[in-house]
Design a protein around this motif. Structure first.
Motif, mmCIF file in Angstrom:
data_model
loop_
_atom_site.group_PDB
_atom_site.id
_atom_site.type_symbol
_atom_site.label_atom_id
_atom_site.label_comp_id
_atom_site.label_asym_id
_atom_site.label_seq_id
_atom_site.Cartn_x
_atom_site.Cartn_y
_atom_site.Cartn_z
ATOM 1 N N LYS A 31 0.966 -1.223 0.154
ATOM 2 C CA LYS A 31 -0.073 -0.003 -0.002
ATOM 3 C C LYS A 31 0.914 1.076 0.089
ATOM 4 O O LYS A 31 0.357 2.385 -0.283
ATOM 5 N N VAL A 32 2.227 0.950 0.382
ATOM 6 C CA VAL A 32 2.824 2.522 0.617
ATOM 7 C C VAL A 32 3.945 2.424 -0.387
ATOM 8 O O VAL A 32 4.736 3.293 -0.560
ATOM 9 N N GLU A 33 4.644 1.301 -0.854
ATOM 10 C CA GLU A 33 5.832 1.241 -1.627
ATOM 11 C C GLU A 33 5.702 0.566 -3.052
ATOM 12 O O GLU A 33 5.244 -0.505 -3.125
ATOM 13 N N PRO A 34 6.048 1.191 -4.159
ATOM 14 C CA PRO A 34 5.960 0.580 -5.269
ATOM 15 C C PRO A 34 6.912 -0.783 -5.568
ATOM 16 O O PRO A 34 7.948 -0.506 -5.048
ATOM 17 N N PRO A 35 6.434 -1.716 -6.084
ATOM 18 C CA PRO A 35 7.535 -2.898 -6.086
ATOM 19 C C PRO A 35 8.416 -2.741 -7.019
ATOM 20 O O PRO A 35 8.078 -1.852 -8.117
ATOM 21 N N ALA A 36 9.676 -3.244 -6.980
ATOM 22 C CA ALA A 36 10.637 -3.064 -7.869
ATOM 23 C C ALA A 36 10.356 -3.819 -9.185
ATOM 24 O O ALA A 36 10.063 -5.099 -9.011
ATOM 25 N N TRP A 37 10.713 -3.283 -10.498
ATOM 26 C CA TRP A 37 10.579 -4.376 -11.408
ATOM 27 C C TRP A 37 12.109 -5.249 -11.629
ATOM 28 O O TRP A 37 13.133 -4.555 -11.802
#
Length: 351
Positions: free
Chosen positions: A313-319
């Motif tokens: 909910k708070v941190e965009p996941p890394a590609w």
């Protein structure tokens, strides 16, 4: 998978951080109050003679991405680079009108609707021959001969060139559109839902035709579709798109057998079991698709994801590469044991 893709061909297309934002304007003075993030930071590569499938829900930005790559729509940011037949690599996004026209022959598009993409007032000769005439490649009898050759390549008769679109079925019209796309000997073809408007039996014929033409002319495809079975049938690799971003990219069989993103798992759950026509346990996504004007913080899929935790909910996941050649943007891609769609069906007359 094509032999060229198996043996590792050279890269033909580089797409890096591509974006397309549409401004939201209100009032008499058209004040910009926000942006629709139709394509929001897409990165991938496409090899020579490879087919990359692009799947996702309607409205996720698939068609916009294809048009931005061809500069049919001006991208807001990012770069698109193309390898030309003489091995020069050009930045498509930085070309002026004259430079863009010079490379147009090398990248073409097959449109979704064969009923609206052909001018009803023009004969097949005019439709297929138009790229040749505009680019001053052929004229007179040479143009007629080239059109006849193209029609035969897509399974039509040379006598068809004197007819008009209304005289053809949907499948035949799409073959005319494919012939037009092949007229200038392109290397890259963006196929935007090329079979979605056709009957299922005709879909198989068109998909098999595209595969045969790929082998014959050394084509690379970006194959845009919402139909997973069709995409699996034709693609070497598949990219899954959600709200303007690619969330998973992998070899076609790896993605179907072991998905690494919950959105991919949900899409696969709606696909029939190979050879049975039955569906697996359906994963029903609750909630609405994220708003591309104000996407949620963190992972864009987290409001609909049954595996979501607080970090989502708070941190965009890394590609990142979660397995050899398998990329995903999910905080738990390495930990989740997601369900795939089973073994692939062999190529046949029907999909």
């Amino acid at each position: 998978m094509t032999e060229a893709a198996k043996t590792g061909s050279r890269t033909l297309l580089w797409v890096n951080d591509l974006k397309k934002y549409y401004p939201l304007e209100v009032g008499f003075f058209r004040k910009v109050t926000g942006y629709i993030r139709a394509v929001d930071g897409v990165t991938f590569e496409l090899s020579e003679r490879e087919t990359l499938g692009l799947v996702g829900e309607s409205g996720c930005g698939k068609s916009t991405l294809g048009k931005c790559i061809l500069r049919g729509i001006e991208p807001t940011g990012g770069t698109v680079k193309l390898r030309l037949p003489d091995d020069r690599i050009v930045d498509v996004t930085s070309l002026d009108k004259r430079g863009l026209r010079a490379i147009r022959p090398y990248m073409q598009m097959i449109f979704q609707n064969p009923y609206s993409s052909l001018d009803p007032r023009k004969s097949v000769l005019d439709i297929v021959g138009e790229p040749l005439r505009i680019n001053k490649v052929a004229k007179g009898q040479e143009l007629v001969d080239r059109v006849a050759e193209l029609l035969q390549a897509v399974g039509l008769e040379k006598d068809h060139m004197r007819r008009y679109p209304h005289a053809f079925s949907g499948g035949q019209r799409q073959r005319i559109g494919i012939a037009r796309a092949l007229a200038l000997n392109p290397k890259l073809i963006v196929a935007d839902e090329p079979v979605s408007a056709l009957d299922v039996s005709i879909q198989a014929q068109i998909v098999n035709l595209l595969q045969d033409l790929q082998e014959r002319f050394g084509l690379s495809y970006l194959f845009i579709s919402h139909d997973l079975s069709v995409t699996r049938h034709i693609s070497d690799r598949i990219a899954v798109m959600y709200v303007g971003q690619i969330v998973e990219l992998a070899d076609s069989e790896a993605l179907f057998e072991k998905p690494r993103h919950p959105y991919t798992e949900a899409l696969l759950s709606a696909a029939p079991r190979p050879g049975t026509g039955r569906r697996r346990e359906r994963i029903v996504l609750t909630g609405e698709v994220a708003n591309p004007v104000s996407p949620p913080k963190g992972c864009r899929f987290h409001p609909r994801c049954r595996y979501a935790e607080e970090i989502c909910k708070v941190e965009p996941p890394a590609w990142r590469e979660v397995a050899p050649g398998h990329f995903a943007a999910c905080h738990f891609a390495e930990e989740l044991n997601l369900t795939g769609a089973g073994e692939r069906r062999p190529r046949a007359g029907a999909l």
